[in-house]
Design an enzyme around this catalytic site. Structure first.
Site: not given
Ligand SMILES: NC(=O)c1ccc[n+]([C@@H]2O[C@H](COP(=O)([O-])OP(=O)(O)OC[C@H]3O[C@@H](n4cnc5c(N)ncnc54)[C@H](OP(=O)(O)O)[C@@H]3O)[C@@H](O)[C@H]2O)c1
Length: 260
Positions: A66, A158, A162
């Site tokens: 975490d 958010y 960021k």
């Molecule tokens: N999807 C988009 O459109 C988008 C766009 C721009 C930027 N991003 C950024 O890209 C990154 C990944 O996003 P995603 O879209 O892949 O999101 P996602 O599918 O919701 O995955 C988020 C990941 O973060 C982990 N996580 C959440 N809280 C955590 C904690 N306290 N400690 C450790 N791990 C944690 C989750 O795993 P567990 O629940 O197993 O911990 C999961 O593996 C994020 O930083 C997000 O802001 C996403």
């Protein structure tokens, strides 16, 4: 006579990816492993990390972490070094997005998103930085967001978290300029992941749009007119780790663009 330590270039690099149980983090772990790195696949849920590590095979290891647990983060460099050797590449990907209008963005929401999206990432960087500086070798790459570069409505907390992450990355990159340690970030617009699926569900519930319409709505928001694929974000991260080492890369559905 003591034996000199092995030079990083003579062994497979070791990478830690946070939030790698799904979405972008899982794609980054896959891409780094395919690029020849040993990868520590980490997230809070160990099960999906173990499945991914098993799928990747030799050189992939699962870790329950975490990132908001400051005590576990402080102990992590020594723990990883004892098990796998020194870390070469840290990928701060774990994060979350919660939307709320300004009037309903309460204290708890700001605290939660700042803690997860900013403080956890800069604490991890701070924990691994001394070792990297001592070896004059390492890369710290953040998966930030276009919300770290511009403001969007209904996601003030958010965007703030960021922007903080990008501000930290820019300052750290300037401070480590001309050293063997590099800081960089990738700023994707909407990416096709479970996080976006939750936003699609939200839009469907609030507007009565169909899922396809809601998906098309998010794709249209991206300047390139399509959703970014997790593999594209992963390729930009690999590029920063393996080659360029520094810079802020924006991914908007068109070609990747270096903004800094
Ligand atoms: N999807 C988009 O459109 C988008 C766009 C721009 C930027 N991003 C950024 O890209 C990154 C990944 O996003 P995603 O879209 O892949 O999101 P996602 O599918 O919701 O995955 C988020 C990941 O973060 C982990 N996580 C959440 N809280 C955590 C904690 N306290 N400690 C450790 N791990 C944690 C989750 O795993 P567990 O629940 O197993 O911990 C999961 O593996 C994020 O930083 C997000 O802001 C996403």
């Amino acid at each position: 006579m003591s034996t000199p330590p092995a030079q990083p270039s003579h062994r497979q690099p070791l990478a830690l990816v946070t939030g790698a149980s799904q979405g972008i983090g899982a794609a980054v772990a896959r891409a780094l492993h395919a690029a020849g790195a040993r990868v520590v696949v980490s997230a809070r849920r160990l099960g999906p990390c173990e499945s991914l590590a098993e799928e990747l095979g030799e050189g992939a290891h699962a870790l329950s972490l975490d990132v908001t647990d400051a005590v576990a983060v402080a102990a992590l460099p020594a723990r990883l070094e004892a098990e796998h050797g020194p870390l070469d590449w840290l990928v701060n990907n774990a994060g979350a997005a919660t939307s709320a209008p300004l009037g309903k963005s309460d204290e708890a929401l700001y605290q939660r998103l700042m803690e997860l999206n900013f403080h956890a990432a800069r604490r991890l960087a701070g924990a691994f930085l001394p070792g990297m500086r001592e070896r004059d070798h390492g890369r710290i790459v953040a998966v930030a967001s276009s919300a770290g570069l511009v403001g969007y409505p209904y996601v003030a907390a958010y965007c703030a978290s960021k922007h903080a992450l990008i501000g930290y990355t820019r300052a750290a990159a300037a401070e480590t300029d001309k050293t063997g340690v590099g800081f960089g970030a990738v700023c994707p617009h909407y990416v096709d992941t479970p996080l976006l699926a939750a936003s699609i569900d939200n839009l469907v519930a609030k507007t009565g749009k169909t899922r396809d319409e809601a998906r098309a709505f998010f794709a249209d928001q991206n300047p390139g007119g399509r959703l970014v694929a997790p593999a594209e974000v992963a390729a930009a991260v690999v590029e920063l780790c393996q080659a360029t080492g520094r810079g802020i890369v924006e991914l908007d559905g068109g070609p990747a663009r270096l903004v800094d």
